[in-house]
Structure formats: C-alpha cells, structure tokens
Enzyme design. Structure first.
Site, mmCIF file in Angstrom:
data_model
loop_
_atom_site.group_PDB
_atom_site.id
_atom_site.type_symbol
_atom_site.label_atom_id
_atom_site.label_comp_id
_atom_site.label_asym_id
_atom_site.label_seq_id
_atom_site.Cartn_x
_atom_site.Cartn_y
_atom_site.Cartn_z
ATOM 1 N N SER A 78 0.661 -1.152 0.066
ATOM 2 C CA SER A 78 0.015 -0.114 0.177
ATOM 3 C C SER A 78 0.788 1.404 -0.100
ATOM 4 C CB SER A 78 -0.832 0.245 1.217
ATOM 5 O OG SER A 78 -1.292 1.212 1.313
ATOM 6 N N TYR A 126 -1.604 -0.759 10.268
ATOM 7 C CA TYR A 126 -1.862 -1.235 8.869
ATOM 8 C C TYR A 126 -0.323 -0.647 8.022
ATOM 9 C CZ TYR A 126 -3.918 -1.187 4.174
ATOM 10 O OH TYR A 126 -4.170 -1.727 2.793
HETATM 11 P P1 NDP Z 1 -11.346 -5.942 -0.113
HETATM 12 O O1 NDP Z 1 -12.010 -5.927 1.304
HETATM 13 O O2 NDP Z 1 -12.455 -6.065 -1.150
HETATM 14 O O3 NDP Z 1 -10.760 -7.321 -0.386
HETATM 15 C C1 NDP Z 1 -10.033 -8.121 0.821
HETATM 16 C C2 NDP Z 1 -10.119 -9.552 0.498
HETATM 17 O O4 NDP Z 1 -9.135 -10.123 1.342
HETATM 18 C C3 NDP Z 1 -11.204 -10.459 0.163
HETATM 19 O O5 NDP Z 1 -11.317 -11.088 -0.710
HETATM 20 C C4 NDP Z 1 -11.417 -11.001 1.693
HETATM 21 O O6 NDP Z 1 -12.001 -12.159 1.372
HETATM 22 C C5 NDP Z 1 -9.896 -11.224 1.804
HETATM 23 N N1 NDP Z 1 -9.482 -11.689 3.263
HETATM 24 C C6 NDP Z 1 -9.450 -11.018 4.157
HETATM 25 N N2 NDP Z 1 -9.198 -11.639 5.165
HETATM 26 C C7 NDP Z 1 -9.028 -12.784 4.877
HETATM 27 C C8 NDP Z 1 -8.336 -13.979 5.757
HETATM 28 N N3 NDP Z 1 -8.344 -14.352 6.910
HETATM 29 N N4 NDP Z 1 -8.104 -15.102 4.553
HETATM 30 C C9 NDP Z 1 -8.271 -15.019 3.342
HETATM 31 N N5 NDP Z 1 -8.982 -13.820 2.620
HETATM 32 C C10 NDP Z 1 -9.080 -12.875 3.509
HETATM 33 O O7 NDP Z 1 -10.380 -5.061 -0.343
HETATM 34 P P2 NDP Z 1 -9.289 -4.791 -1.201
HETATM 35 O O8 NDP Z 1 -9.578 -5.411 -2.490
HETATM 36 O O9 NDP Z 1 -9.171 -3.249 -1.288
HETATM 37 O O10 NDP Z 1 -8.144 -5.161 -0.728
HETATM 38 C C11 NDP Z 1 -7.130 -6.047 -1.390
HETATM 39 C C12 NDP Z 1 -5.476 -5.669 -0.910
HETATM 40 O O11 NDP Z 1 -5.433 -4.546 -1.275
HETATM 41 C C13 NDP Z 1 -5.640 -5.634 0.573
HETATM 42 O O12 NDP Z 1 -4.162 -6.381 0.879
HETATM 43 C C14 NDP Z 1 -5.390 -4.446 0.981
HETATM 44 O O13 NDP Z 1 -4.836 -3.983 2.049
HETATM 45 C C15 NDP Z 1 -4.575 -3.811 -0.238
HETATM 46 N N6 NDP Z 1 -4.808 -2.281 -0.392
HETATM 47 C C16 NDP Z 1 -6.280 -1.847 -0.718
HETATM 48 C C17 NDP Z 1 -6.194 -0.501 -0.950
HETATM 49 C C18 NDP Z 1 -7.571 0.182 -1.271
HETATM 50 O O14 NDP Z 1 -7.665 1.472 -1.264
HETATM 51 N N7 NDP Z 1 -8.775 -0.313 -1.304
HETATM 52 C C19 NDP Z 1 -5.045 0.263 -0.978
HETATM 53 C C20 NDP Z 1 -3.840 -0.268 -0.892
HETATM 54 C C21 NDP Z 1 -3.769 -1.452 -0.600
HETATM 55 P P3 NDP Z 1 -12.759 -13.058 2.417
HETATM 56 O O15 NDP Z 1 -13.425 -12.043 3.184
HETATM 57 O O16 NDP Z 1 -13.818 -13.634 1.299
HETATM 58 O O17 NDP Z 1 -11.927 -14.062 3.146
#
Ligand code: NDP
Length: 246
Positions: free
Chosen positions: A141, A154
């Site tokens: 990030s 974070y």
């Molecule tokens: P979302 O919340 O849409 O997606 C997060 C994903 O992570 C979901 O598919 C969720 O699936 C999965 N997840 C969470 N906890 C677990 C777990 N314990 N085991 C397996 N899967 C897990 O957010 P984003 O798409 O934004 O996030 C994706 C990545 O991008 C993250 O690492 C986030 O930190 C990073 N990011 C996002 C930004 C933003 O502005 N959105 C900016 C910078 C980085 P499920 O709940 O079904 O398990």
C-alpha cells in the site's frame, strides 16, 4: 511464457482488487486459482470465468491458517499441473489512532496482512524451487510509503511485507524467483467497510473513496504488467494512485 500460459493463484479473490485481478488475468488466458473465505463469491466468479471460456478453480482459504495456503497451491498443481505466480493480495485494514488501543484489530492485521503472506511463501516457495521458476506478487500500500496518522499498524504490516520481499529477492538471485510489491493508493473496494466502527466516520470514508478511489481493475492491470514481463525482467516495486491523490 506470457500470461496466457501461466497458472496464477490469488488470495483474497472474493472481492475488490483480488476479484478484479482474477477476472482480468483469466480474460487474458491465464488459469486462475482463487482463494478466500467467502466461497459463495468464489464459486460465482469461477462460473463466470468458465462461462466466458476461461480457466478457474477455487478453494476456501483463510490466510491465517498455513494449511489453507498449502491447499491453494495443491489445487493449482492438481488442476493445472503447475504454479507460476502467487498473488498475496488478501488483507484487512483497521483505521484509528494508536491511542485507541484496538489490540484485537492490530492482531488481526498482523495475522492476515503479514502472517498470511508468510504462509503463502511457505506454501509456494518449495514448488517454485522444484519447477525452477516462480513469481511472488504482494499487494502492499501507499500507506507504507507516505506515513500518516491513524494507519500506524496497517502501514506497518504493509512495510513488513515490503521488507520481507526485498530480503527474499536478495536471497534469490539464482534466477528462480521473481518478487513484486504493488503499492496501490485509494481503490474503491470493500476494504474500508470494516476499517472503523463509527458509522458516521465510515460513511464519510466511503464517500471519499467513491469520489477519489481507482477502479480495482486499474490495479489488476498493474499486476498483469508485472506478471507479463519476460523471465529475466523483475518489476520490484510498482506504485499506482489516483491522479488526484495527495
Ligand atoms: P476487499 O475488502 O475488497 O478485499 C479483501 C480480500 O481479502 C477479500 O477477498 C477477503 O476475502 C480477503 N481476506 C480478508 N481476510 C482474509 C483471510 N483471513 N483469509 C483469506 N482472505 C481474506 O479489499 P481490497 O480489494 O481493497 O484489498 C485487497 C488488498 O489491497 C489488501 O491487501 C489491501 O490492504 C490492499 N490495498 C487496498 C487499498 C484500497 O484502497 N482498497 C489500497 C492499498 C492496498 P474473504 O473475506 O472472503 O476471506
């Protein structure tokens, strides 16, 4: 080997960046193996990709459980015979000052954002070494690059992963492993829905994100760019922000 020949496993493929990445890579011909906890969403995505002529499989993965990452890698091997790329994308965010003492939230972020990536490395690295090739992509990030208040833990988890990958890169100069850290800025996803408990603050953050955030497909394209390089080219760090983000 171009994207269409690759087998790519993605954690956190049930929403946001992971889902967009799965869709994008599958549309370009890659075989994708999807992991997350919400299997109903994964199953729907697998059906959608298959209906469009693509190749996809899914397995329930909680990245805090090392065995689930082994199951993800095994699924790729059983179904498609190899694993070329692991995209460690699953992540969670809790926003708030350190003084809030959100101890549970801190632990959860360390477990998912840091240990989740380590578990993926533990599962994939032996396969990459056996194959003689492999690529590890992590979604970190810009929070780790521009330090701001209320995101200490974070941002710390994201910088831990950045450090981990750079060290791994230096340990792997025999040409077998490529590592890439993708640093997105604001992206319109579900990430902030569980980032704060205060409903008013949450709504304001969601509005800001809706106005400023990138479409997740923009990050998917950046991930595809890193994956699509020839074997002797490693995209180490890639930052992608909305043009208007400060
Ligand atoms: P979302 O919340 O849409 O997606 C997060 C994903 O992570 C979901 O598919 C969720 O699936 C999965 N997840 C969470 N906890 C677990 C777990 N314990 N085991 C397996 N899967 C897990 O957010 P984003 O798409 O934004 O996030 C994706 C990545 O991008 C993250 O690492 C986030 O930190 C990073 N990011 C996002 C930004 C933003 O502005 N959105 C900016 C910078 C980085 P499920 O709940 O079904 O398990």
């Amino acid at each position: 080997m171009t994207i269409q020949d690759k087998v790519i496993a993605i954690t956190g493929a049930s929403s946001g960046i992971g889902e967009a990445t799965a869709r994008h890579l599958a549309a370009r011909g890659a075989a994708v193996v999807l992991g997350a906890r919400r299997t109903d969403r994964l199953d729907r995505l697998v059906e959608e990709i298959a209906a469009a002529g693509g190749r996809a499989a899914a397995v329930r993965v909680d990245v805090t459980a090392p065995g689930d990452l082994r199951a993800l890698v095994d699924r790729a091997l059983e179904r498609f015979g190899r694993l070329d790329v692991l995209v460690g994308n699953a992540g969670i965010s809790r926003v708030g000052p350190v003084a809030d003492l959100d101890v549970e939230g801190w632990s959860a972020m360390v477990d998912v954002n840091v240990k989740g990536v380590l578990h993926g490395i533990a599962a994939a690295l032996p396969v990459f070494r056996r194959q003689g090739t492999g690529h590890l992509v992590t979604v970190v990030s810009t929070s780790g690059l521009k330090i701001v208040p209320a995101q200490a833990v974070y941002a710390g988890t994201k910088n831990a992963v950045r450090t981990l990958l750079e060290s791994l890169r230096q340990e792997s100069t025999d040409g077998v492993l490529r590592t890439t850290s993708i640093s997105p800025g604001y992206v319109r996803t579900e990430l902030i829905d569980s980032a704060v408990d205060d409903p008013g603050l949450r709504e304001r953050m969601q509005q800001d994100m809706a106005e400023l955030g990138l479409d997740p497909d923009a990050v998917a394209r950046a991930i595809a760019f890193a994956i699509d390089q020839p074997e002797d080219v490693e995209i180490g760090d890639l930052t992608i922000r909305p043009t208007r983000q400060g």
